[in-house]
Design an enzyme around this catalytic site. Structure first.
Site, PDB file in Angstrom:
ATOM      1  N   HIS A 175      99.163  61.757  49.556  1.00 36.08           N
ATOM      2  CA  HIS A 175      99.828  60.717  50.339  1.00 36.08           C
ATOM      3  C   HIS A 175      99.253  59.340  50.030  1.00 36.08           C
ATOM      4  O   HIS A 175      98.197  59.194  49.397  1.00 36.08           O
ATOM      5  CB  HIS A 175      99.724  61.020  51.840  1.00 36.08           C
ATOM      6  N   CYS A 221      92.778  65.876  52.198  1.00 37.22           N
ATOM      7  CA  CYS A 221      93.981  65.369  51.549  1.00 37.22           C
ATOM      8  C   CYS A 221      93.617  64.507  50.341  1.00 37.22           C
ATOM      9  O   CYS A 221      92.490  64.014  50.213  1.00 37.22           O
ATOM     10  CB  CYS A 221      94.820  64.554  52.526  1.00 37.22           C
TER      11      CYS A 221
END
Length: 257
Positions: free
Chosen positions: A217, A233
């Site tokens: 992301h 992440c």
């Protein structure tokens, strides 16, 4: 007129009688050496030393001159010395003012090696594969001809890194963010839900990896690229994640090293 001349001659004779060797004394007076200054005095101004060479000193000059006594010598003109401006007090290195980027991480420029760029790639993965090099903090999108697009990334903090093979299961633009329960235990101050937008920590785009909670992301903290900062992440600059988002599809294979 005759009387005045006779009186002057009589005064001179009387003076020589009192000091018989006056003429010799006058010649014996030592003469000052000639001094050359940076700027010579005006030739029209006579000095006491010059007059004394011809008149025999201040006393004779007073008798036969204008009655004003010895004149003052004109001072020499010297070259002006350079001025030295104070530089302020010395401060030890730890007290000196540091540039903004040294104290504020938000002002640190991105290291050029983390800019998006085409690089040589010698791996065995086929074109279209995403390879995440966690230790070196790079994401590669493999292209043909032994080339790859390389992006700088931020990865998990110690204890939150992982490895394995996943595939992109979903893609979202300006995604909402709902912190998982495990994160809320560690950070109870976090919001329970946040709408997508520039302030959202998931940034401009998100690509979900399988059924896990991990994502590739964007980020509203671009200065964290190149660091161990996340909870697992893979974060990218918003401009880079938008670029990658347009190049990959759902089902793309992702290899995390």
């Amino acid at each position: 007129m005759f009387k005045r001349t006779a009186l002057a001659l009589l005064a001179g004779a009387s003076l020589l009688a009192v000091v018989p060797d006056l003429a010799l004394a006058i010649d014996a007076v030592p003469r000052e050496p000639t001094v050359i200054y940076a700027t010579q005095p005006d030739a029209s101004v006579r000095t006491a030393s010059a007059d004394r060479g011809n008149m025999g000193g201040g006393f004779i000059e007073f008798l036969f001159g204008d009655g004003q006594g010895p004149r003052t010598r004109q001072p020499p003109a010297y070259q002006q010395q350079p001025s030295y401006e104070p530089r302020g007090p010395y401060l030890p290195p730890q007290q000196q003012v540091q540039p903004p980027e040294a104290n504020d991480p938000t002002q640190r420029p991105l290291d050029p090696m983390y800019e998006k760029q085409v690089v040589d790639y010698s791996g065995k993965e086929g074109a279209g594969t995403v390879v995440i090099d966690t230790p070196n903090k790079f994401l590669y999108l493999v292209e043909g001809g032994r080339k790859a697009l390389r992006y700088g990334i931020g990865v998990g903090r110690p204890g939150f890194t992982w490895s394995g093979v996943k595939s992109i299961s979903a893609k979202r633009e300006w995604p909402d963010w709902t912190p998982p329960a495990e994160m809320l235990v560690r950070r109870p101050d976090l919001p329970r839900h946040m709408e997508g937008g520039p302030e959202n920590p998931l940034g401009a785009r998100a690509m979900y990896l399988g059924s896990s909670l991990y994502r590739i992301h964007g980020s509203n903290e671009p200065w964290t690229i190149g660091t161990n900062v996340s909870s697992g992440c893979i974060r990218m600059r918003n401009e880079d994640v938008i670029d990658l988002y347009g190049r990959v599809n759902v089902g793309t294979r992702v290899i995390v090293l």
